[in-house]
Design an enzyme around this catalytic site. Structure first.
Site, short mmCIF file in Angstrom:
data_model
loop_
_atom_site.label_atom_id
_atom_site.label_comp_id
_atom_site.label_asym_id
_atom_site.label_seq_id
_atom_site.Cartn_x
_atom_site.Cartn_y
_atom_site.Cartn_z
N SER A 14 0.85 -1.20 0.00
CA SER A 14 0.00 0.00 0.00
C SER A 14 0.87 1.24 0.00
CB SER A 14 -0.89 0.02 1.24
OG SER A 14 -1.43 1.33 1.40
N HIS A 39 -1.56 -1.48 -3.96
CA HIS A 39 -2.81 -1.15 -3.27
C HIS A 39 -2.89 0.37 -3.09
CE1 HIS A 39 -6.16 -2.23 -0.54
NE2 HIS A 39 -5.73 -1.26 0.25
N ASP A 41 -4.90 3.38 -1.49
CA ASP A 41 -5.86 3.72 -0.44
C ASP A 41 -6.42 5.12 -0.64
OD1 ASP A 41 -6.02 1.44 1.34
OD2 ASP A 41 -3.91 1.81 1.80
N MET A 43 -8.90 7.91 0.49
CA MET A 43 -9.66 8.33 1.68
C MET A 43 -10.19 9.74 1.49
SD MET A 43 -7.22 6.96 4.73
CE MET A 43 -6.38 5.36 4.63
N HIS A 72 -8.73 0.92 -3.32
CA HIS A 72 -9.56 0.67 -2.13
C HIS A 72 -10.23 1.99 -1.78
CE1 HIS A 72 -9.52 -0.29 2.49
NE2 HIS A 72 -10.75 -0.22 2.00
N MET A 74 -12.21 4.25 0.28
CA MET A 74 -12.76 4.54 1.61
C MET A 74 -13.42 5.90 1.52
SD MET A 74 -9.51 3.09 3.73
CE MET A 74 -8.45 3.18 2.28
N MET A 143 -11.13 -6.18 6.18
CA MET A 143 -10.33 -5.19 6.92
C MET A 143 -9.90 -5.78 8.26
SD MET A 143 -9.99 -2.64 4.94
CE MET A 143 -8.96 -1.74 6.12
N ASP A 178 -6.27 -6.50 4.91
CA ASP A 178 -5.70 -5.16 4.89
C ASP A 178 -5.63 -4.59 6.30
OD1 ASP A 178 -4.94 -2.58 4.26
OD2 ASP A 178 -6.74 -2.10 3.11
C1 DX5 Z 1 -5.99 1.39 6.23
C2 DX5 Z 1 -5.61 1.13 4.79
C3 DX5 Z 1 -4.52 0.15 4.66
C4 DX5 Z 1 -3.20 0.60 5.22
C5 DX5 Z 1 -2.46 -0.59 5.72
O1 DX5 Z 1 -7.05 2.25 6.27
O2 DX5 Z 1 -6.73 0.64 4.08
O3 DX5 Z 1 -4.36 -0.27 3.30
O4 DX5 Z 1 -2.38 1.25 4.29
O5 DX5 Z 1 -1.34 -0.14 6.37
P1 DX5 Z 1 -0.50 -1.10 7.32
O6 DX5 Z 1 -0.03 -2.23 6.49
O7 DX5 Z 1 0.61 -0.20 7.76
O8 DX5 Z 1 -1.39 -1.53 8.45
ZN ZN Z 2 -6.47 -0.40 2.04
#
Ligand code: DX5
Ligand code: ZN
Length: 221
Positions: A14, A39, A41, A43, A72, A74, A143, A178
């Site tokens: 990620s 990946h 992320d 947000m 992903h 969010m 998750m 994740d």
């Molecule tokens: C959390 C994200 C993850 C995050 C994981 O909200 O969706 O993808 O980057 O990070 P680590 O591997 O550091 O827990």
């Molecule tokens: Zn993620």
């Protein structure tokens, strides 16, 4: 690159923990190290209490990488934005069940846009909430932290959802996990049936990404 077919274990680093000022070279580094998936992320500061990046950043990064782009989302109201992410070059798009009343419509739309589709659920959300749609997805995301931030502790109770999920979907659907994945937790989630391991801080938080990926892959052998 399309999402690799089920049957292999894949690490999906990620970029949340990468250097955002040097994303192209960061992604190049994990490519050389053997990753097939990156990946992404996304947000929005609304569905989760943090803001990262959106489709324009993905579109720029697309020019520098052939990896499978695993977005992903969010974000609230994902139906408003999925076309933008597909157009930006996402190969696989995952949406949260908590953000939609019409998961079937959303998944169909993602497929119509030429992407593979994923559904995910927060640690507090029951597996039964996605039961009716998992068979429509190429990959289901479990998750293992409350989404929003990298570097949080792995939640084993949430990871256990993979066991029942694997029974539900069979061998042809990927199960991604994740949050808090490192060499120790990797072997746990693989034993529960996961085959796609997102790792942010355990890869991009390390100076030697090749060694970091190898350490995770070694852990479940
Ligand atoms: C959390 C994200 C993850 C995050 C994981 O909200 O969706 O993808 O980057 O990070 P680590 O591997 O550091 O827990
Ligand atoms: Zn993620």
């Amino acid at each position: 690159m399309r999402l690799p077919k089920a049957g292999t274990i894949e690490i999906a680093p990620s970029i949340l923990s990468a250097d955002f000022a040097n994303l192209a070279s960061e992604v190049q580094e994990i490519t050389v190290a053997g990753a097939n998936i990156v990946h992404l992320d996304v947000m929005d500061g609304h569905f989760v209490p943090n803001i990262t990046f959106g489709a324009p950043v993905i579109a720029k990064l697309r020019k520098y990488s052939d990896l499978c782009f695993d977005a992903h989302l969010m974000i609230s109201e994902p139906e408003k934005y999925i076309a933008d992410f597909a157009k930006a070059g996402a190969d696989h798009i995952t949406v949260h069940i908590e953000t939609t009343n019409d998961p079937v419509g959303l998944i169909n739309r993602i497929h119509d846009l030429g992407c593979t589709a994923g559904i995910t659920l927060n640690p507090a959300t029951k597996l039964s909430s996605i039961e009716k749609v998992v068979h429509l997805c190429e990959m289901v995301l479990v998750m293992t932290v409350v989404p929003g931030f990298g570097g949080q502790s792995f939640m084993e109770d949430s990871a256990k959802k993979c066991i029942e999920l694997r029974n539900l979907v069979g061998a042809d659907t990927r199960i991604e996990v994740d949050g808090g994945i490192d060499p120790t937790t990797a072997s746990v989630v693989v034993s529960y049936g996961a085959d796609t391991l997102v790792a942010g801080s355990a890869v991009f938080g390390k100076d030697n990404r090749k060694e970091a990926i190898a350490a995770i892959l070694e852990a479940y052998k």
